[in-house]
Design an enzyme around this catalytic site. Structure first.
Site, PDB file in Angstrom:
ATOM      1  N   ARG A  95      92.697   3.201  -4.856  1.00  0.00           N
ATOM      2  CA  ARG A  95      93.708   2.830  -5.853  1.00  0.00           C
ATOM      3  C   ARG A  95      95.062   2.780  -5.179  1.00  0.00           C
ATOM      4  NH1 ARG A  95      91.637   0.410  -9.596  1.00  0.00           N
ATOM      5  NH2 ARG A  95      93.542   0.667 -10.804  1.00  0.00           N
ATOM      6  N   HIS A 113      93.351   4.939   7.133  1.00  0.00           N
ATOM      7  CA  HIS A 113      93.089   3.511   6.944  1.00  0.00           C
ATOM      8  C   HIS A 113      92.263   3.004   8.126  1.00  0.00           C
ATOM      9  CE1 HIS A 113      93.683  -0.589   5.641  1.00  0.00           C
ATOM     10  NE2 HIS A 113      93.955  -0.897   6.894  1.00  0.00           N
ATOM     11  N   THR A 145     103.888   6.015   1.816  1.00  0.00           N
ATOM     12  CA  THR A 145     105.154   5.639   1.199  1.00  0.00           C
ATOM     13  C   THR A 145     104.842   4.556   0.166  1.00  0.00           C
ATOM     14  OG1 THR A 145     105.513   4.052   2.972  1.00  0.00           O
ATOM     15  CG2 THR A 145     106.549   6.216   3.230  1.00  0.00           C
ATOM     16  N   ASP A 149      99.820   0.889   2.953  1.00  0.00           N
ATOM     17  CA  ASP A 149      99.376   1.002   4.355  1.00  0.00           C
ATOM     18  C   ASP A 149     100.523   0.874   5.348  1.00  0.00           C
ATOM     19  OD1 ASP A 149      96.764   1.261   3.414  1.00  0.00           O
ATOM     20  OD2 ASP A 149      96.342  -0.880   3.596  1.00  0.00           O
TER      21      ASP A 149
HETATM   22  C1  GAR Z   1      87.043   5.252   5.071  1.00  0.00           C
HETATM   23  O1  GAR Z   1      86.499   4.561   6.149  1.00  0.00           O
HETATM   24  C2  GAR Z   1      88.512   4.974   4.941  1.00  0.00           C
HETATM   25  O2  GAR Z   1      89.108   4.618   6.165  1.00  0.00           O
HETATM   26  C3  GAR Z   1      88.545   3.822   3.994  1.00  0.00           C
HETATM   27  O3  GAR Z   1      87.511   4.067   3.093  1.00  0.00           O
HETATM   28  C4  GAR Z   1      86.467   4.761   3.759  1.00  0.00           C
HETATM   29  C5  GAR Z   1      85.988   5.874   2.850  1.00  0.00           C
HETATM   30  O4  GAR Z   1      84.842   6.461   3.353  1.00  0.00           O
HETATM   31  N1  GAR Z   1      89.807   3.736   3.352  1.00  0.00           N
HETATM   32  C6  GAR Z   1      90.399   2.603   3.026  1.00  0.00           C
HETATM   33  O5  GAR Z   1      89.899   1.515   3.226  1.00  0.00           O
HETATM   34  C7  GAR Z   1      91.754   2.749   2.364  1.00  0.00           C
HETATM   35  N2  GAR Z   1      92.486   1.530   2.455  1.00  0.00           N
HETATM   36  P1  GAR Z   1      84.331   7.859   2.813  1.00  0.00           P
HETATM   37  O6  GAR Z   1      84.310   7.768   1.287  1.00  0.00           O
HETATM   38  O7  GAR Z   1      82.943   7.964   3.357  1.00  0.00           O
HETATM   39  O8  GAR Z   1      85.243   8.934   3.309  1.00  0.00           O
END
Ligand code: GAR
Length: 216
Positions: A95, A113, A145, A149
């Site tokens: 979100r 990220h 912030t 990203d």
């Molecule tokens: C992670 O790889 C994280 O970097 C990404 O979601 C995944 C969650 O994995 N986050 C984003 O894309 C945020 N923009 P998880 O639920 O197994 O921790």
């Protein structure tokens, strides 16, 4: 008198493999932090099961129940504040946060990220890296912030892209790196060594002009 441990909220939307890594690091005493609550915007997030298995408090705030982003964020913050949270750890929380939320927890929100920011903000990072023919990929921990990203970068886990590698294979290796760098970053914060100030990250009193990099 011993210093009180930091209390973190971990916000998830899905599998929660990063959450699991935090749980494991705390159990191994490699991270001096209490997880005060695990909150998801989706009731079916597998990470909620991981949290329950570890005996952690959980909460669900379904974003569809709210008229807008800030109303949702205020409900989330109400729960985090009840749990007296010092640090908000976004771990696959899909979100976008409102300016109100970011200001409410200014300097106290970390995100991971799956790209070497500032390259590839947004979604589908692994496929975009492959399409561009990049040699390097990875993941970045940064302070949050108002701009998506784009907050101050702290720590990156970097991997070399292999010939013929698929987006799914890249995702697996990038996640393995995040499972190391994210708890490392939280440990620096919990030890009082890492802060956000003047829209920059500071480590041991020195401004980070560029993120620390770990190669995997
Ligand atoms: C992670 O790889 C994280 O970097 C990404 O979601 C995944 C969650 O994995 N986050 C984003 O894309 C945020 N923009 P998880 O639920 O197994 O921790």
């Amino acid at each position: 008198m011993s210093k009180q441990r930091n209390r973190a909220a971990i916000l998830i939307s899905g599998s929660g493999s990063n959450l699991q890594s935090f749980i494991d690091h705390i159990e191994r005493r490699e991270l001096d932090l209490d997880i005060a609550v695990v909150l998801s915007n989706r009731a079916d997030a597998f990470g909620l099961q991981r949290a329950a298995d570890a005996g952690l408090p959980t909460a669900v705030v379904a974003h569809g129940d709210f008229p807008g982003r800030e109303a949702f964020d205020r409900a989330v913050a109400g729960i985090l504040d009840e749990h007296e949270v010092d640090l908000v750890i976004l771990a696959g929380f899909m979100r976008i946060l409102s300016p109100w939320f970011v200001q409410h927890y200014a300097g106290r929100v970390l995100n991971v990220h799956p790209a070497l920011l500032p390259a590839y903000p947004g979604l589908d990072t692994h496929q975009r890296v492959l399409d561009a023919g990049d040699r390097w990929h990875g993941s970045t921990v940064h302070f949050v912030t108002e701009e998506l990203d784009a907050g101050p970068l702290v720590l990156q886990g970097r991997i070399a892209v292999r010939d013929g590698e698929t987006a799914a294979e890249l995702a697996t290796r990038v996640q393995a790196a995040e499972h190391r760098i994210y708890p490392e970053c939280a440990a620096l914060y919990a030890a009082g060594r890492l802060q956000m100030r003047d829209n920059a990250a500071w480590l041991d009193g020195e401004k980070l002009e560029k993120p620390l990099v770990r190669d995997f």
